[in-house]
Design a protein around this motif. Structure first.
Motif, mmCIF file in Angstrom:
data_model
loop_
_atom_site.group_PDB
_atom_site.id
_atom_site.type_symbol
_atom_site.label_atom_id
_atom_site.label_comp_id
_atom_site.label_asym_id
_atom_site.label_seq_id
_atom_site.Cartn_x
_atom_site.Cartn_y
_atom_site.Cartn_z
ATOM 1 N N PRO A 16 0.834 -1.208 0.000
ATOM 2 C CA PRO A 16 0.000 0.000 0.000
ATOM 3 C C PRO A 16 0.866 1.254 0.000
ATOM 4 C CG PRO A 16 -0.032 -1.046 2.158
ATOM 5 C CD PRO A 16 0.727 -1.956 1.243
ATOM 6 N N SER A 18 0.486 5.619 0.729
ATOM 7 C CA SER A 18 -0.288 6.806 1.103
ATOM 8 C C SER A 18 0.526 8.030 0.713
ATOM 9 C CB SER A 18 -0.572 6.820 2.600
ATOM 10 O OG SER A 18 -1.444 5.765 2.946
ATOM 11 N N LEU A 68 1.980 4.021 -7.335
ATOM 12 C CA LEU A 68 1.829 2.735 -6.643
ATOM 13 C C LEU A 68 2.419 1.618 -7.488
ATOM 14 C CD1 LEU A 68 0.311 1.018 -4.332
ATOM 15 C CD2 LEU A 68 -1.436 0.737 -6.101
ATOM 16 N N LEU A 100 -4.950 13.185 2.136
ATOM 17 C CA LEU A 100 -4.148 11.965 2.071
ATOM 18 C C LEU A 100 -4.802 11.034 1.058
ATOM 19 C CD1 LEU A 100 -1.685 10.516 3.306
ATOM 20 C CD2 LEU A 100 -3.291 9.387 4.866
ATOM 21 N N VAL A 101 -4.068 10.703 0.006
ATOM 22 C CA VAL A 101 -4.553 9.760 -0.998
ATOM 23 C C VAL A 101 -3.985 8.392 -0.627
ATOM 24 C CG1 VAL A 101 -4.636 9.159 -3.440
ATOM 25 C CG2 VAL A 101 -4.615 11.569 -2.758
ATOM 26 N N THR A 102 -4.888 7.450 -0.394
ATOM 27 C CA THR A 102 -4.512 6.107 0.018
ATOM 28 C C THR A 102 -4.712 5.162 -1.159
ATOM 29 O OG1 THR A 102 -5.235 6.628 2.256
ATOM 30 C CG2 THR A 102 -4.929 4.300 1.731
ATOM 31 N N LEU A 103 -3.678 4.387 -1.460
ATOM 32 C CA LEU A 103 -3.681 3.541 -2.653
ATOM 33 C C LEU A 103 -3.398 2.088 -2.315
ATOM 34 C CD1 LEU A 103 -1.416 6.130 -4.290
ATOM 35 C CD2 LEU A 103 -3.696 5.630 -5.158
ATOM 36 N N SER A 104 -4.086 1.216 -3.016
ATOM 37 C CA SER A 104 -3.800 -0.209 -2.926
ATOM 38 C C SER A 104 -3.958 -0.801 -4.318
ATOM 39 C CB SER A 104 -4.736 -0.902 -1.923
ATOM 40 O OG SER A 104 -6.086 -0.785 -2.341
ATOM 41 N N ALA A 122 -8.004 3.819 -5.211
ATOM 42 C CA ALA A 122 -7.521 5.094 -4.682
ATOM 43 C C ALA A 122 -8.639 5.761 -3.902
ATOM 44 C CB ALA A 122 -7.063 6.003 -5.823
ATOM 45 N N SER A 123 -8.315 6.237 -2.710
ATOM 46 C CA SER A 123 -9.327 6.926 -1.909
ATOM 47 C C SER A 123 -8.707 8.117 -1.189
ATOM 48 C CB SER A 123 -9.976 5.970 -0.906
ATOM 49 O OG SER A 123 -9.020 5.479 0.007
ATOM 50 N N ALA A 124 -9.578 9.041 -0.861
ATOM 51 C CA ALA A 124 -9.219 10.204 -0.049
ATOM 52 C C ALA A 124 -10.429 10.516 0.818
ATOM 53 C CB ALA A 124 -8.849 11.398 -0.926
ATOM 54 N N ASP A 126 -11.789 8.770 2.994
ATOM 55 C CA ASP A 126 -12.615 7.556 3.058
ATOM 56 C C ASP A 126 -13.607 7.414 1.914
ATOM 57 O OD1 ASP A 126 -11.389 6.573 5.414
ATOM 58 O OD2 ASP A 126 -12.630 7.916 6.625
#
Length: 141
Positions: A16, A18, A68, A100-104, A122-124, A126
């Motif tokens: 992951p 971020s 990513l 915060l962009v969270t990636l998986s 991709a989320s920001a 939530d």
């Protein structure tokens, strides 16, 4: 990371990632891209056109998501195809945290030609910000 084709399987998860985005990142991206649309730097303007606040450039969000995959392969040139749909903007507040962009990602398919399809999430805040995000990569044997 320098992953090899022989070392992966469908369903494998990418590490992951971020990525924080602050208003100063938007200014730098605007300068590099030439996209000075005020929705990316002027809160009053963004709100006047119906946005909750200043938003990150869509192509910046796409680039962050591509990171990513390039970090996983260890070679940005391994990406042979990449696409996303923009589903929600990344709102970047003018505070110490920004967004915060969270990636998986995961290995979705190993193609007959030896390329590998990666599905990206991709989320920001939530919420999903990209839809149908995927990359096709060519990995060394």
């Amino acid at each position: 990371m320098n992953v090899k084709l022989s070392e992966i399987a469908v369903g494998d998860q990418l590490p992951p990632l971020s990525v924080p985005l602050e208003r100063s990142d938007l200014v730098r991206y605007a300068g590099a891209s030439g996209d000075f649309n005020p929705i990316h730097w002027n809160q009053r303007f963004a709100e006047d056109v119906g946005l909750p606040d200043v938003i990150a450039h869509g192509m910046l969000t796409m680039a962050v998501a591509g990171r990513l995959v390039s970090e996983w392969t260890g070679d940005p040139g391994a990406i042979v195809r990449y696409g996303v749909r923009f589903t929600r903007p990344v709102v970047v507040p003018d505070d110490a945290d920004g967004a915060l962009v969270t990636l998986s990602g995961k290995v979705a398919k190993i193609n007959d030609d030896g390329t590998v399809k990666i599905s990206i999430t991709a989320s920001a805040a939530d919420q999903s910000v990209l839809g149908g995000a995927s990359a096709t990569v060519r990995l060394p044997e």
